[in-house]
Design a protein around this motif. Structure first.
Motif, PDB file in Angstrom:
ATOM      1  N   ARG A 189     -11.170 -10.694  -9.163  1.00  0.00           N
ATOM      2  CA  ARG A 189     -11.386  -9.618  -8.192  1.00  0.00           C
ATOM      3  C   ARG A 189     -12.584  -8.764  -8.605  1.00  0.00           C
ATOM      4  O   ARG A 189     -13.406  -8.400  -7.760  1.00  0.00           O
TER       5      ARG A 189
ATOM      6  N   MET B 122      -8.046  -2.612  -2.301  1.00  0.00           N
ATOM      7  CA  MET B 122      -6.698  -2.257  -1.829  1.00  0.00           C
ATOM      8  C   MET B 122      -5.638  -3.285  -2.226  1.00  0.00           C
ATOM      9  O   MET B 122      -4.441  -3.016  -2.112  1.00  0.00           O
ATOM     10  N   MET B 123      -6.036  -4.443  -2.682  1.00  0.00           N
ATOM     11  CA  MET B 123      -5.072  -5.497  -3.008  1.00  0.00           C
ATOM     12  C   MET B 123      -4.199  -5.114  -4.200  1.00  0.00           C
ATOM     13  O   MET B 123      -4.655  -4.498  -5.160  1.00  0.00           O
ATOM     14  N   ARG B 124      -2.939  -5.521  -4.132  1.00  0.00           N
ATOM     15  CA  ARG B 124      -2.015  -5.363  -5.240  1.00  0.00           C
ATOM     16  C   ARG B 124      -1.746  -6.747  -5.823  1.00  0.00           C
ATOM     17  O   ARG B 124      -1.002  -7.543  -5.253  1.00  0.00           O
ATOM     18  N   LEU B 125      -2.371  -7.002  -6.943  1.00  0.00           N
ATOM     19  CA  LEU B 125      -2.294  -8.329  -7.556  1.00  0.00           C
ATOM     20  C   LEU B 125      -1.386  -8.301  -8.775  1.00  0.00           C
ATOM     21  O   LEU B 125      -1.332  -7.298  -9.494  1.00  0.00           O
ATOM     22  N   PRO B 126      -0.677  -9.387  -9.027  1.00  0.00           N
ATOM     23  CA  PRO B 126       0.157  -9.439 -10.235  1.00  0.00           C
ATOM     24  C   PRO B 126      -0.709  -9.367 -11.484  1.00  0.00           C
ATOM     25  O   PRO B 126      -1.831  -9.879 -11.505  1.00  0.00           O
ATOM     26  N   ALA B 127      -0.212  -8.689 -12.494  1.00  0.00           N
ATOM     27  CA  ALA B 127      -0.966  -8.564 -13.744  1.00  0.00           C
ATOM     28  C   ALA B 127      -1.082  -9.928 -14.406  1.00  0.00           C
ATOM     29  O   ALA B 127      -0.084 -10.641 -14.579  1.00  0.00           O
TER      30      ALA B 127
ATOM     31  N   ASN C  49      -1.968  -9.608   0.382  1.00  0.00           N
ATOM     32  CA  ASN C  49      -3.326  -9.643  -0.164  1.00  0.00           C
ATOM     33  C   ASN C  49      -4.246 -10.510   0.682  1.00  0.00           C
ATOM     34  O   ASN C  49      -5.413 -10.166   0.909  1.00  0.00           O
TER      35      ASN C  49
END
Length: 442
Positions: free
Chosen positions: A91, A205-210, A27
């Motif tokens: 975000r 595009m970021m994959r962030l933890p829920a 990220n």
């Protein structure tokens, strides 16, 4: 011979591999790529705006006025924005701020390229950008910890981010000077508007933890008060913010007067302004890279007053200079001192602050760093109009040096309060002997 060379190369790689450790987080890599492009456009707009105002008005007072209009919203709104940042998805906040900033730049480009721009449009669009920044800056600072999952890499991420900003500070102004000289300021604004696409794409595009939804149990005013009580009652953060409020008020507004130095003091044009800002960018970049190479935050507290003193001394000497080459050298020194202190303070605050108050604390950091600047810009513009830009900058430098001396006297008290947190985080060892050895180096 070959084996020795290979061993040396391997040793150097191992010794400096820690310098870019934050980039192992996907990220943060996305953020780094998007921001690297967008910030170049941002710096082009900053230079183009100041040159456009000076070209239209030939007034140092109006230079200060436009800067005031662009920064006063941060002073008024940032604390409330910090509460919202602690409540909302960070975000989402940043995506919206980037979209709105893109609209502002494209509007300014359209007005300038069609030759309909006046000082009034510049002021109102600067106010709009200031409102956007009020939410963007605390949101961006608080979001940093989400992009870098390992807190041990947070200080490195902040230093890399600083280096990225300063690389843009180096490239953007120089590019803006060339574009303005070849065409006009409108193309700088257009490039900036288009560049926002990169950072918006990187955020999406970021994959962030829920994260669990942050349900507010108290009112906004109560949360605002809670943040203020935390900042005012914790001496290390309070002292850092007080120094940078002074630096922002007295020192930072010298940038507003750069068109005056370029045109009147050094008898140049837009390219001279680009060179001056580029030199400051080189100094800032060197500062950022020196912090990237650090393995720990230990020692940064003492660096803050040293950096402020270097910044102040650079301003005083710059006020005396009347030759371009010497002014460029002094801008390099000034940029180094300014960014060394700014990044060190940011790193320490981000390390010390508790997560549930991060947005609010970083909003007060934004007020100290950006929110005080409009008053300084207005004052600098008025003083330069009255006593000249060189004398104004020299007075500013003396004030910053005085602030650095005051901060130095507060260091023992700050270290006492910081040590328990540093021990808890594993930054310093808990045994008494290690504490005694560290007495001079938090």
């Amino acid at each position: 011979m070959t084996d020795a060379a290979d061993n040396t190369e391997e040793s150097l790689t191992r010794d400096y591999s820690h310098a870019w450790r934050a980039l192992r987080h996907g990220n943060f890599r996305l953020f780094f790529g998007g921001q690297s492009i967008s910030l170049i456009g941002t710096w082009m707009t900053r230079i183009a705006t100041s040159w456009l105002v000076y070209r239209l008005t030939k007034s140092s007072l109006l230079l200060g006025t436009v800067s005031f209009a662009g920064q006063i919203p941060t002073f008024l709104l940032a604390p409330f924005a910090g509460v919202l940042v602690d409540r909302m998805n960070r975000r989402t906040v940043l995506v919206w701020t980037q979209v709105l900033a893109m609209i502002q730049s494209l509007a300014l480009a359209a007005l300038t390229l069609t030759h309909h721009v006046t000082i009034h449009e510049i002021v109102w669009l600067s106010v709009f950008q200031g409102i956007v920044n009020s939410f963007d800056m605390p949101g961006r600072q608080a979001f940093m910890v989400q992009m870098v999952e390992d807190r041990a890499d947070l200080s490195n991420a902040i230093a890399i981010n600083s280096s990225m900003v300063n690389m843009a500070r180096l490239i953007g102004p120089s590019l803006a000077g060339l574009v303005i000289a070849a065409t006009n300021e409108g193309y700088c604004f257009l490039i900036d508007g288009i560049s926002y696409i990169a950072v918006i794409a990187s955020l999406l595009m970021m994959r962030l933890p829920a994260l669990k939804a942050k349900r507010a149990v108290t009112s906004m005013l109560e949360q605002l008060k809670e943040g203020w009580t935390y900042v005012a009652g914790f001496a290390p953060i309070r002292t850092i913010l007080l120094l940078f409020a002074l630096v922002s008020l007295m020192g930072m507004p010298f940038v507003v007067l750069m068109p005056v130095f370029a045109a009147q003091v050094l008898h140049g044009g837009a390219h001279t302004l680009g060179f001056l800002m580029g030199a400051m960018g080189v100094g800032s970049l060197i500062s950022g890279l020196s912090l990237v190479l650090r393995k720990s935050v230990r020692g940064l507290t003492r660096m803050i007053p040293i950096a402020a003193a270097v910044f102040g001394a650079g301003l005083v000497a710059f006020g005396f200079s009347r030759t371009l080459w010497l002014s460029l050298v002094l801008m390099l020194i000034t940029g180094f001192g300014m960014m060394q202190g700014l990044t060190s303070s940011n790193t320490i605050i981000q390390t010390l602050v508790s997560e549930d108050k991060r947005g609010r604390v970083m909003s007060y950091y934004t007020v100290a760093f950006v929110g005080m600047a409009p008053f300084g810009s207005l004052m600098a513009g008025a003083l330069a109009h009255s006593i000249g830009a060189p004398m104004t900058v020299m007075i500013s430098g003396v004030a910053v040096i005085a602030g650095a001396a005051w901060f130095w006297t507060r260091l023992p008290m700050m270290r006492r309060e910081m040590r328990p947190i540093y021990i808890e985080l594993g930054i310093i060892p808990p045994d008494v002997e290690a504490l005694l050895e560290d007495a001079g180096g938090n």
